[in-house]
Design an enzyme around this catalytic site. Structure first.
Site, mmCIF file in Angstrom:
data_model
loop_
_atom_site.group_PDB
_atom_site.id
_atom_site.type_symbol
_atom_site.label_atom_id
_atom_site.label_comp_id
_atom_site.label_asym_id
_atom_site.label_seq_id
_atom_site.Cartn_x
_atom_site.Cartn_y
_atom_site.Cartn_z
ATOM 1 N N GLU A 1 77.754 117.607 68.992
ATOM 2 C CA GLU A 1 76.991 116.418 69.398
ATOM 3 C C GLU A 1 77.716 115.634 70.493
ATOM 4 O OE1 GLU A 1 77.851 117.407 66.291
ATOM 5 O OE2 GLU A 1 76.643 116.344 64.796
ATOM 6 N N CYS B 1 79.882 111.190 65.016
ATOM 7 C CA CYS B 1 78.749 111.575 65.857
ATOM 8 C C CYS B 1 77.599 110.577 65.742
ATOM 9 C CB CYS B 1 78.301 112.989 65.526
ATOM 10 S SG CYS B 1 79.576 114.213 65.966
ATOM 11 N N CYS C 1 78.004 113.671 61.401
ATOM 12 C CA CYS C 1 79.051 112.936 60.693
ATOM 13 C C CYS C 1 79.088 111.493 61.197
ATOM 14 C CB CYS C 1 80.401 113.613 60.919
ATOM 15 S SG CYS C 1 81.032 113.440 62.619
ATOM 16 N N HIS D 1 83.062 117.790 68.621
ATOM 17 C CA HIS D 1 81.897 118.233 67.853
ATOM 18 C C HIS D 1 80.777 118.526 68.843
ATOM 19 C CE1 HIS D 1 83.024 116.220 63.772
ATOM 20 N NE2 HIS D 1 84.048 116.879 64.310
#
Length: 149
Positions: A55, A86, A83, A53
């Protein structure tokens, strides 16, 4: 507030680049000392990595550049609410501040579905600012998924 918009615009650029590559268009920027330390869009498909992701990628890069897994004095800018994975990484990295664009009612772990970053049992709390360029952030995602339906 102006720096929030500037850094969020950079995160939106990363989201657009991710969309162009066929990735879910989420972008992130980690700022330190008023400058961008790391930036990325999602790369889960490209890297064949469910943890890639935006992040996570910027946290990893910033930790490498700073030579420390603790990212004190940083602010993470993300186009959508992080999420659970993260949010956990934000806690582990001790990021003191998060700024994000749109809420994620299907998986957001800051306030929509879960409230990980403000959970009282955790030993680190994160200052959160939401809604920065939210309409633009949501529009990128909506457009991306509309094209695939």
């Amino acid at each position: 507030m102006e720096s929030n918009i500037q850094f969020m615009q950079a995160a939106l650029e990363e989201a657009r680049s991710a969309a162009a590559a066929g990735e879910v268009p989420i972008g992130a920027v980690l700022a330190h000392g008023g400058k961008i330390l790391a930036r990325s869009g999602n790369r889960t498909i490209r890297d064949n990595d469910p943890t890639a992701h935006a992040e996570i990628i910027v946290l990893r890069e910033a930790a490498r550049l700073l030579g420390n897994y603790r990212l004190a004095g940083t602010t993470l800018y993300v186009t959508i609410e992080p999420c659970c994975m993260c949010a956990g990484a934000i806690i582990q990295a001790r990021v003191p501040r998060l700024v994000y664009g749109a809420d994620d009612p299907k998986g957001g772990a800051v306030r929509s579905c879960f409230e990980i970053l403000s959970h009282p049992s955790l030993n680190h709390q994160v200052e959160v600012t939401s809604g920065v360029l939210a309409a633009e952030s949501a529009a990128i995602l909506q457009s991306f998924f509309a094209e695939r339906r």
